[in-house]
Design an enzyme around this catalytic site. Structure first.
Site, PDB file in Angstrom:
ATOM      1  N   ASP A  46       0.737  -1.069  -0.251  1.00 47.10           N
ATOM      2  CA  ASP A  46      -0.070   0.011  -0.413  1.00 47.10           C
ATOM      3  C   ASP A  46       0.761   1.108  -0.037  1.00 47.10           C
ATOM      4  OD1 ASP A  46      -2.441   1.623   0.125  1.00 47.10           O
ATOM      5  OD2 ASP A  46      -1.792   1.711   2.275  1.00 47.10           O
ATOM      6  N   GLU A  84      -2.485  -1.411  -5.856  1.00 49.28           N
ATOM      7  CA  GLU A  84      -3.779  -0.924  -5.733  1.00 49.28           C
ATOM      8  C   GLU A  84      -3.622  -0.291  -7.164  1.00 49.28           C
ATOM      9  OE1 GLU A  84      -7.178   1.045  -3.566  1.00 49.28           O
ATOM     10  OE2 GLU A  84      -5.220   0.649  -3.007  1.00 49.28           O
ATOM     11  N   CYS A 123     -15.188  -7.764  15.555  1.00 48.29           N
ATOM     12  CA  CYS A 123     -14.079  -8.705  16.240  1.00 48.29           C
ATOM     13  C   CYS A 123     -13.577  -8.122  16.984  1.00 48.29           C
ATOM     14  CB  CYS A 123     -13.136  -9.173  15.320  1.00 48.29           C
ATOM     15  SG  CYS A 123     -12.309  -7.828  13.826  1.00 48.29           S
ATOM     16  N   ASP A 133      -2.650   1.792   6.911  1.00 47.90           N
ATOM     17  CA  ASP A 133      -1.669   1.337   6.679  1.00 47.90           C
ATOM     18  C   ASP A 133      -1.620  -0.267   5.944  1.00 47.90           C
ATOM     19  OD1 ASP A 133      -2.298   3.585   5.379  1.00 47.90           O
ATOM     20  OD2 ASP A 133      -0.741   4.414   7.160  1.00 47.90           O
TER      21      ASP A 133
END
Length: 371
Positions: free
Chosen positions: A185, A269, A344, A351
């Site tokens: 990322d 991405e 959860c 990031d």
């Protein structure tokens, strides 16, 4: 396989003049050919071929402009090839319409398709119409010489980029799995965050040199236009910009080689960088990071080493999705660097969570893991 090798040239003053003549002549022919193609299409509603332009160039243009005969004819003809390929790319790939070349462009260049010789023993390159030029041949190569490109940087340095056919096949793609795939990322605060949890700091070379850039830009603006002092001030500014570019390229080359060498597949991405730089608050930081050039380096290095680059869609909710349970946090904003999943109760670094999700989405697309 085609590989390019770039070397620094050390021409004499007369050779620099010859280089500049070739650059100017090739730019003239390119602009003439582009104008002819535009005019011919407006008048006849069809395109004029490169070979017809070549006949007109030899028959009419060169006799009218005697100085063109001082330039290597193969270099002039390569300008016609560039015009043809620019139009082909425009119609097939819907890229921007071909533009006229300007002498104010930061990088000027011309091509030599053939009849040049590289001598590694004496560290020289023999070029047609120019002669033997000293070069810093810091690495050797073997293979068939293809096109050579001579370029002049904004700092006045000359380089030669040689395209070589080494008769090697690209390695076949290696198999990869979840354990041999890494998600990346890219960002602004950290240049890259890996799915392993590693964060790679953004060096921000432009930002660190910004104060010095402002000083040099002010000095340029205060000098009288056309004066020698203004030319010297512009040269100092160009040297700093060149240093920033070289620092950035060095950092990205080393990082991309390391990531490609350590992993069988890399998940990225797809980013709309052109759209993102329209945000004036982030434009400078995004441009300083140069994500597009980093991805390009990853892709061609992966090709060389038989590795795989996986891309996911730009609209995948990589940051807002919990990588543990899949909860979609619609309320997450750009300013939120950490968040806790309400299902959860896992605490996420924004990031790292995005990098893990990028890897997951890519592997799901490859049917290597389930939903």
């Amino acid at each position: 396989m085609l590989r390019a090798y770039k070397y620094r040239l050390d021409p004499t003053k007369p050779q620099k003049i010859e280089f500049d003549k070739h650059i100017g002549s090739c730019r003239f022919v390119y602009n003439w050919a582009l104008a002819e193609k535009i005019k011919y299409y407006e008048q006849n509603k069809k395109s004029i071929s490169r070979f017809e332009l070549q006949r007109v160039l030899v028959r009419d243009i060169k006799p009218e402009n005697e100085w063109l005969k001082e330039t290597n004819s193969q270099s002039l003809l390569s300008s016609l090839v560039h015009v043809e390929s620019a139009f082909t790319k425009f119609f097939r790939e819907k890229t921007g319409f071909p533009k006229f070349k300007s002498k104010k462009n930061p990088v000027q260049s011309f091509q030599i398709p053939q009849h040049y010789v590289v001598d590694f023993e004496n560290s020289t390159v023999k070029l047609p119409k120019i002669g033997i030029v000293k070069a810093v041949l810091h690495r050797t190569f073997e293979g068939e010489l293809k096109t050579a490109t001579i370029s002049k940087s904004c700092t006045g340095k000359y380089y030669i980029s040689i395209l070589v056919e080494n008769n090697e096949e690209l390695p076949s793609k290696q198999e990869f799995s979840e354990s041999t795939t890494i998600g990346i990322d890219v960002g602004i605060k950290d240049f890259a965050v890996l799915s392993t949890g590693e964060k790679i700091e953004n060096p921000k070379y432009l930002k660190s040199s910004l104060q010095r850039l402002k000083v040099l830009q002010k000095r340029v603006s205060r000098k009288q236009k056309g004066s020698k002092n203004r030319a010297k001030a512009k040269q100092r500014l160009a040297v700093l910009y060149d240093k920033i570019k070289n620092q950035r390229n060095d950092f990205q080359n080393k990082l991309s080689f390391r990531l490609v060498s350590e992993n069988q597949a890399i998940a990225l991405e797809t980013l709309n960088v052109k759209g993102m730089v329209k945000n004036h608050h982030l434009a400078q930081a995004i441009s300083d990071s140069a994500w597009s050039s980093f991805v390009t380096k990853l892709e061609y290095k992966a090709e060389w080493l038989g590795k795989t680059v996986l891309r996911i869609g730009q609209f995948e909710p990589s940051s807002k999705l919990c990588s543990v349970c899949g909860f979609h946090n619609k309320e997450l904003q750009l300013k939120d660097r950490e968040w806790t999943c309400s299902d959860c109760k896992t605490k996420h670094d924004r990031d790292i969570n995005a990098a893990i999700n990028i890897k997951k989405f890519a592997l799901i697309d490859q049917n290597l893991i389930g939903l």
